[in-house]
Design an enzyme around this catalytic site. Structure first.
Site, PDB file in Angstrom:
ATOM      1  N   GLU A   1      -8.646   4.521 -24.172  1.00  0.00           N
ATOM      2  CA  GLU A   1      -7.866   5.746 -24.015  1.00  0.00           C
ATOM      3  C   GLU A   1      -7.613   6.141 -22.569  1.00  0.00           C
ATOM      4  O   GLU A   1      -6.883   7.084 -22.311  1.00  0.00           O
ATOM      5  CB  GLU A   1      -8.489   6.921 -24.783  1.00  0.00           C
ATOM      6  CG  GLU A   1      -9.870   7.358 -24.337  1.00  0.00           C
ATOM      7  CD  GLU A   1     -10.969   6.531 -24.967  1.00  0.00           C
ATOM      8  OE1 GLU A   1     -11.153   5.386 -24.494  1.00  0.00           O
ATOM      9  OE2 GLU A   1     -11.649   7.014 -25.883  1.00  0.00           O
TER      10      GLU A   1
ATOM     11  N   ASP B   1     -13.678   5.713 -27.137  1.00  0.00           N
ATOM     12  CA  ASP B   1     -15.046   6.229 -27.022  1.00  0.00           C
ATOM     13  C   ASP B   1     -15.773   6.250 -28.369  1.00  0.00           C
ATOM     14  O   ASP B   1     -15.159   6.271 -29.422  1.00  0.00           O
ATOM     15  CB  ASP B   1     -15.036   7.637 -26.416  1.00  0.00           C
ATOM     16  CG  ASP B   1     -14.636   7.609 -24.944  1.00  0.00           C
ATOM     17  OD1 ASP B   1     -14.696   6.516 -24.340  1.00  0.00           O
ATOM     18  OD2 ASP B   1     -14.263   8.667 -24.417  1.00  0.00           O
TER      19      ASP B   1
ATOM     20  N   ASP C   1     -17.594   8.492 -29.945  1.00  0.00           N
ATOM     21  CA  ASP C   1     -17.814   9.677 -30.783  1.00  0.00           C
ATOM     22  C   ASP C   1     -16.646   9.900 -31.752  1.00  0.00           C
ATOM     23  O   ASP C   1     -15.751   9.075 -31.865  1.00  0.00           O
ATOM     24  CB  ASP C   1     -18.079  10.909 -29.914  1.00  0.00           C
ATOM     25  CG  ASP C   1     -16.937  11.184 -28.950  1.00  0.00           C
ATOM     26  OD1 ASP C   1     -15.921  10.455 -28.994  1.00  0.00           O
ATOM     27  OD2 ASP C   1     -17.054  12.127 -28.151  1.00  0.00           O
TER      28      ASP C   1
ATOM     29  N   GLU D   1     -14.163  11.951 -31.706  1.00  0.00           N
ATOM     30  CA  GLU D   1     -12.866  12.042 -31.043  1.00  0.00           C
ATOM     31  C   GLU D   1     -12.325  10.637 -30.761  1.00  0.00           C
ATOM     32  O   GLU D   1     -11.153  10.351 -30.999  1.00  0.00           O
ATOM     33  CB  GLU D   1     -13.043  12.824 -29.731  1.00  0.00           C
ATOM     34  CG  GLU D   1     -11.830  13.589 -29.267  1.00  0.00           C
ATOM     35  CD  GLU D   1     -11.428  14.725 -30.198  1.00  0.00           C
ATOM     36  OE1 GLU D   1     -12.312  15.353 -30.818  1.00  0.00           O
ATOM     37  OE2 GLU D   1     -10.220  14.969 -30.323  1.00  0.00           O
TER      38      GLU D   1
ATOM     39  N   TYR E   1     -22.441   7.109 -22.002  1.00  0.00           N
ATOM     40  CA  TYR E   1     -21.431   8.050 -22.493  1.00  0.00           C
ATOM     41  C   TYR E   1     -21.900   9.496 -22.342  1.00  0.00           C
ATOM     42  O   TYR E   1     -23.035   9.834 -22.654  1.00  0.00           O
ATOM     43  CB  TYR E   1     -21.116   7.746 -23.963  1.00  0.00           C
ATOM     44  CG  TYR E   1     -19.903   8.481 -24.462  1.00  0.00           C
ATOM     45  CD1 TYR E   1     -18.701   8.423 -23.766  1.00  0.00           C
ATOM     46  CD2 TYR E   1     -19.959   9.236 -25.626  1.00  0.00           C
ATOM     47  CE1 TYR E   1     -17.583   9.099 -24.219  1.00  0.00           C
ATOM     48  CE2 TYR E   1     -18.841   9.912 -26.086  1.00  0.00           C
ATOM     49  CZ  TYR E   1     -17.657   9.841 -25.373  1.00  0.00           C
ATOM     50  OH  TYR E   1     -16.554  10.516 -25.822  1.00  0.00           O
TER      51      TYR E   1
ATOM     52  N   ARG F   1     -20.747  12.421 -23.638  1.00  0.00           N
ATOM     53  CA  ARG F   1     -20.740  13.432 -24.707  1.00  0.00           C
ATOM     54  C   ARG F   1     -21.755  13.027 -25.766  1.00  0.00           C
ATOM     55  O   ARG F   1     -21.487  12.206 -26.633  1.00  0.00           O
ATOM     56  CB  ARG F   1     -19.348  13.561 -25.323  1.00  0.00           C
ATOM     57  CG  ARG F   1     -18.400  14.333 -24.431  1.00  0.00           C
ATOM     58  CD  ARG F   1     -17.212  14.862 -25.189  1.00  0.00           C
ATOM     59  NE  ARG F   1     -16.212  13.830 -25.369  1.00  0.00           N
ATOM     60  CZ  ARG F   1     -15.195  13.633 -24.524  1.00  0.00           C
ATOM     61  NH1 ARG F   1     -15.048  14.396 -23.468  1.00  0.00           N
ATOM     62  NH2 ARG F   1     -14.331  12.680 -24.755  1.00  0.00           N
TER      63      ARG F   1
ATOM     64  N   HIS G   1     -25.441   7.430 -29.380  1.00  0.00           N
ATOM     65  CA  HIS G   1     -26.774   6.865 -29.529  1.00  0.00           C
ATOM     66  C   HIS G   1     -27.721   6.990 -28.354  1.00  0.00           C
ATOM     67  O   HIS G   1     -28.853   6.600 -28.452  1.00  0.00           O
ATOM     68  CB  HIS G   1     -26.666   5.396 -29.923  1.00  0.00           C
ATOM     69  CG  HIS G   1     -25.838   5.195 -31.142  1.00  0.00           C
ATOM     70  ND1 HIS G   1     -26.353   5.277 -32.408  1.00  0.00           N
ATOM     71  CD2 HIS G   1     -24.519   4.957 -31.288  1.00  0.00           C
ATOM     72  CE1 HIS G   1     -25.391   5.077 -33.295  1.00  0.00           C
ATOM     73  NE2 HIS G   1     -24.262   4.879 -32.640  1.00  0.00           N
TER      74      HIS G   1
END
Ligand SMILES: [Zn+2]
Ligand SMILES: [Zn+2]
Length: 664
Positions: A13, A86, A88, A90, A294, A296, A341
Site C-alpha cells: 500500500e 499490512d 492488520d 485495515e 509493525y 499498529r 503478533h
C-alpha cells in the site's frame, strides 16, 4: 513455458514499503504500490443498502482510478499476484478491495511483522488466502461509523447548528474531555496543612514531616485549618527532638513492557511532546524502512529470535548482571490482541541506535532510539533501591518521618531513563538527639484532576476498551478538527462551547452513542467478527434498529429553540424584541428572537467589550470583515471575522504568529 519468464507482482500500500521490499527480492519480482485504499463507500451518499442486509456499495476512489488501471495491466502480465499489505484488519481490507478492483481470479496473500529480508522471504514461503473474517471486521467498523455519521450529523445540523458532525468513537472521546472539564469547573478545593521540621545532625540538614500525634495517625488532609496547625507548632516550642527508629529496606523496580501502539503514543507525548498523529507518522516511516516491527499493535509478544539477540546484546554491552535472570514474558491485557503478533520493537536490536542516526531525521531518530531503549530495557535486570525511613520524636508524642531513597544498582535504568526521586538522608543513629532548625507549617489546597492531554486521553480510551491501535491517533485528530476540543498552550485538551453543547445533546438524547460500555461492547463485537465468532450483518442490525427508531423519534421531538437557544435580558436594537444567544458552528452569537422577521445579529463579545481591535488584517473569506481577536464565553481566545455571524470565518490560530500548529 512462457509463464516461467513472467514476473511475480507484489502489491503493497505504500511506495516506501515497495522500495524496501524490492531491495530483498531478485529480478523475478515486480513490486508496486496501491497508494493506500483504492475503494471505499461513496463520498456523497450513504452507500449502504439498509434493506438488503446492509450491503455496502463500494466505489473506486477518484484518486485511485489511474492507479487501479495500471495495476490491472500489470496483474495481467504477471505470472502471479501477491498481496502484501499490512497485517492488520485495515491491511487485510485493502488486499481484498484490491483483489475486487483488479478482478483478480487468484491471488496469494502474505503477511509479516517486519520488513526485513528474512521476514519477507519466509512469508513468501507461506502464502494464504485473504482472511474474510478480518475483512468483515473492518467492513463492519466502516459501515457502523458511516451509519452513525450520515444519520446523526444532519439531525445535529437541523437541531443545533449547521455544519456539525457526530461520530461513534469520537463522540465518546469528546464526552470524556467535556466531563473532565465540568469536574474541574465544579471542583471545590479543600484546605489542608502540612508541618515540616528542618532538623540538623552534625553538619547535615534534612526534613521530616509530621505523621502521628499520640496514637493518632495523620493522613495527608488531617490538619484542615490554620488554628490547628499553629497550635501544633506552639505545642512543640522547646521540645526535645530525637531519632526513635530507623528502618532500611531494599526495593526493586522492574522495567516496563515493550511498546504497544498506545504506550508508544503516550510515552512519545510525555518525552518529546509528539502528538499521536505525529508519532504514528514517524513510526510508520520506521516500519516501512525496515527498522521496527509493525506499529499498529496491542500485543506484547516478542519473537524468540529477538529475545535471544537482546539477551546477547545486554550481556556483551553491560555484563551478565544486567540481564534479567530469565527472559521476561509480558502478558497482554487485552483479550483480543492476537491478530497483530508482536510488540513494537527494533528489527536490529543488536545494533546501537546511533548506527542508524545518519539515515534518519532528528525526529525519526528520537522515536527509534526510544523504541530501542524500551525494548532492550524490557529484558534487563531490575533496578535496586535502598529506602531508609527514620521516625523522629518531638516532645515524645509527636512523630515525624524522614525518608531517603538511594539507587544501589541501576539495572535497566542504564538504558531507559525514568524519573527518580533520589534523596539522601544523613547517617542517623537511634536515640540520637537532633537540633531543630525550623518548624514550618504550610497551607495547601486539594487539586482537581488534571485536564486530559493526548497521552492521558488515549490511556483512558484504552482502559475503557474504546478504540483500537488503528483508531487512537485518528480520533485525536478528528475531535480537534471538528472544533469540539481544542489544545491549549500547555497542550491540554479542553472542550469548546459547541463541543459541550453537542455532548450535552448526545448524552441526553442519544445516550448509547456516547455510552462508554456500549461503545466498548461494540469494539468487542468487532473483535468477535475478526475471530469468526460473529457475523457482521447481525451485529450491525442489532445496533441499527433501535438507533433508527430513536433517531426518527428525536427528529420529531427536538426543537432548535430548546436545544441551542439561550434567553437574555437584552433587547434588539432594531426592533425591540428580546435578544437570544444562538449557537453557530464556531460558537455563540446574539440574535433577535424575532427571526426571521428581524435578522439582527451581533457577536457575543460586543456587549461586554472583549473584542480586541488590533489591526490583524482583512478577513480571508469575505470582502467586508476584518480579523478580530475574541474570547468565547469560557474565556478562550480565537480569531474570527468582525461581521460574524454573517461571515463564519474563525480560527484558533493566532494570525499575528502566522505559524501553524505542529499537528492537527
Ligand atoms: Zn430584532
Ligand atoms: Zn469574513
Amino acid at each position: 513455458m512462457l509463464n516461467s519468464n513472467k514476473m511475480k507482482l507484489i502489491i503493497v500500500e505504500s511506495p516506501t514499503k515497495a522500495k524496501t521490499i524490492s531491495k530483498f527480492l531478485g529480478s523475478g519480482f515486480k513490486i508496486e504500490s496501491s497508494y493506500g485504499h483504492v475503494r471505499d463507500l461513496p463520498e456523497r451518499q450513504l452507500g449502504i443498502d439498509v434493506e438488503k442486509n446492509f450491503k455496502p456499495k463500494y466505489t473506486i476512489l477518484a484518486k485511485s482510478k489511474k492507479r487501479v488501471a495500471e495495476l490491472k495491466a500489470a496483474a495481467k502480465k504477471a505470472s502471479e499476484v501477491i498481496l502484501a499489505t499490512d497485517e492488520d484488519r485495515e491491511g487485510e481490507a485493502i488486499a481484498w478491495h484490491l483483489s475486487q478492483a483488479l478482478d483478480l481470479k487468484k491471488s496469494d496473500r502474505i503477511v509479516f511483522h517486519e520488513i526485513t529480508e528474512n521476514a519477507i522471504k519466509e512469508s513468501l514461503k507461506n502464502p494464504r488466502d485473504i482472511d474474510m473474517k478480518l475483512v468483515d471486521a473492518q467492513q463492519a467498523r466502516r459501515i457502523l461509523d458511516r451509519l452513525v455519521g450520515y444519520k446523526l450529523s444532519p439531525l445535529l445540523w437541523k437541531k443545533v447548528a449547521k455544519g456539525l458532525s457526530a461520530g461513534r468513537v469520537q463522540s465518546v472521546a469528546v464526552r470524556l474531555v467535556a466531563e473532565r472539564a465540568k469536574e474541574i469547573d465544579n471542583f471545590k478545593p479543600e484546605e489542608y496543612w502540612s508541618i515540616v521540621a528542618v532538623l540538623k545532625v552534625d553538619k547535615d540538614e534534612f526534613e521530616a514531616q509530621l505523621v502521628k500525634i499520640g496514637e493518632k495517625k495523620l493522613e495527608k488532609f488531617s490538619i484542615t485549618n490554620k488554628e490547628y496547625a499553629e497550635k501544633i507548632v506552639s505545642n512543640l516550642d522547646g521540645a526535645v527532638w530525637k531519632v526513635l527508629k530507623i528502618e532500611k529496606k531494599e526495593s526493586k523496580r522492574q522495567p516496563l513492557a515493550p511498546f504497544t501502539t498506545s504506550t508508544l503514543q503516550q510515552t512519545a507525548w510525555s518525552w518529546f511532546g509528539y502528538g499521536a498523529k505525529q508519532t504514528m507518522m514517524l513510526a510508520q516511516q520506521l516500519y516501512e524502512t525496515g527498522l521496527i516491527t509493525y506499529m499498529r499493535t496491542d500485543s506484547l509478544n516478542v519473537s524468540q529470535e529477538a529475545l535471544a539477540v537482546a539477551a546477547e546484546k545486554i550481556k556483551n554491552d553491560f555484563g551478565n548482571n544486567y540481564l534479567a535472570t530469565a527472559p521476561r514474558i509480558y502478558k497482554t491485557r487485552s483479550k483480543t490482541a492476537q491478530e497483530a503478533h508482536e510488540a513494537v520493537r527494533p528489527t536490529n536490536p543488536e545494533s546501537n541506535p546511533e548506527e542508524f542516526q545518519t539515515k534518519l531525521t532528528a525526529q525519526q531518530f528520537k522515536l527509534y532510539d526510544l523504541i530501542w531503549r524500551r525494548f532492550i530495557a524490557s529484558q534487563m535486570a531490575g533496578a535496586i533501591f535502598e529506602a531508609t525511613g527514620a521516625d523522629i520524636s518531638a516532645a515524645n508524642d509527636y512523630i515525624f518521618r524522614a525518608t531517603g531513597n538511594v539507587l544501589k544498582f541501576d539495572g535497566f535504568l542504564k538504558v531507559y531513563r525514568q524519573k527518580l526521586s533520589e534523596n539522601l538522608l544523613p547517617i542517623l543513629k537511634e536515640n540520637e538527639a537532633l537540633e531543630l532548625r525550623e518548624l514550618k507549617s504550610a497551607q495547601h489546597f486539594t487539586e482537581p484532576p488534571p485536564y486530559y492531554n493526548e497521552a492521558s486521553l488515549i490511556k483512558a480510551l484504552e482502559e475503557y476498551g474504546i478504540g483500537r491501535p488503528s483508531t487512537y491517533a485518528p480520533t485525536m485528530v478528528t475531535i480537534q478538527l471538528r472544533r469540539y476540543v481544542i489544545k491549549d498552550e500547555q497542550k491540554r485538551l479542553k472542550p469548546t462551547d459547541i463541543g459541550i453543547l453537542v455532548n450535552d445533546v448526545l448524552v441526553k438524547h442519544f445516550p448509547e452513542i456516547v455510552d462508554l460500555e456500549f461503545t466498548a461492547r461494540m469494539e468487542e463485537n468487532l473483535d468477535k467478527i475478526a475471530e469468526g465468532e460473529k457475523q457482521w450483518q447481525p451485529v450491525i442490525k442489532e445496533f441499527w434498529i433501535p438507533f433508527k427508531n430513536n433517531l426518527d423519534k428525536k427528529s420529531m421531538e427536538l426543537s432548535k429553540e430548546k436545544l441551542a437557544v439561550e434567553k437574555t435580558e437584552l433587547k434588539c436594537p432594531k426592533c425591540g424584541k428580546d435578544l437570544v444567544i444562538r449557537m453557530g458552528r464556531y460558537g455563540k452569537f446574539y440574535a433577535c428572537s424575532g427571526f426571521p422577521g428581524c435578522k439582527h445579529t451581533a457577536p457575543l463579545e460586543s456587549s461586554n467589550g472583549t473584542a480586541e481591535n488590533a489591526d490583524l488584517g482583512p478577513c480571508p473569506k469575505c470582502p467586508d470583515g476584518k480579523i478580530v481577536k475574541r474570547r468565547t464565553k469560557k474565556g478562550r481566545f480565537f480569531w474570527g471575522c468582525s461581521v460574524w455571524p454573517k461571515c463564519d470565518y474563525a480560527t484558533w490560530e493566532n494570525p499575528a504568529k502566522n505559524k501553524p500548529e505542529e499537528d492537527a
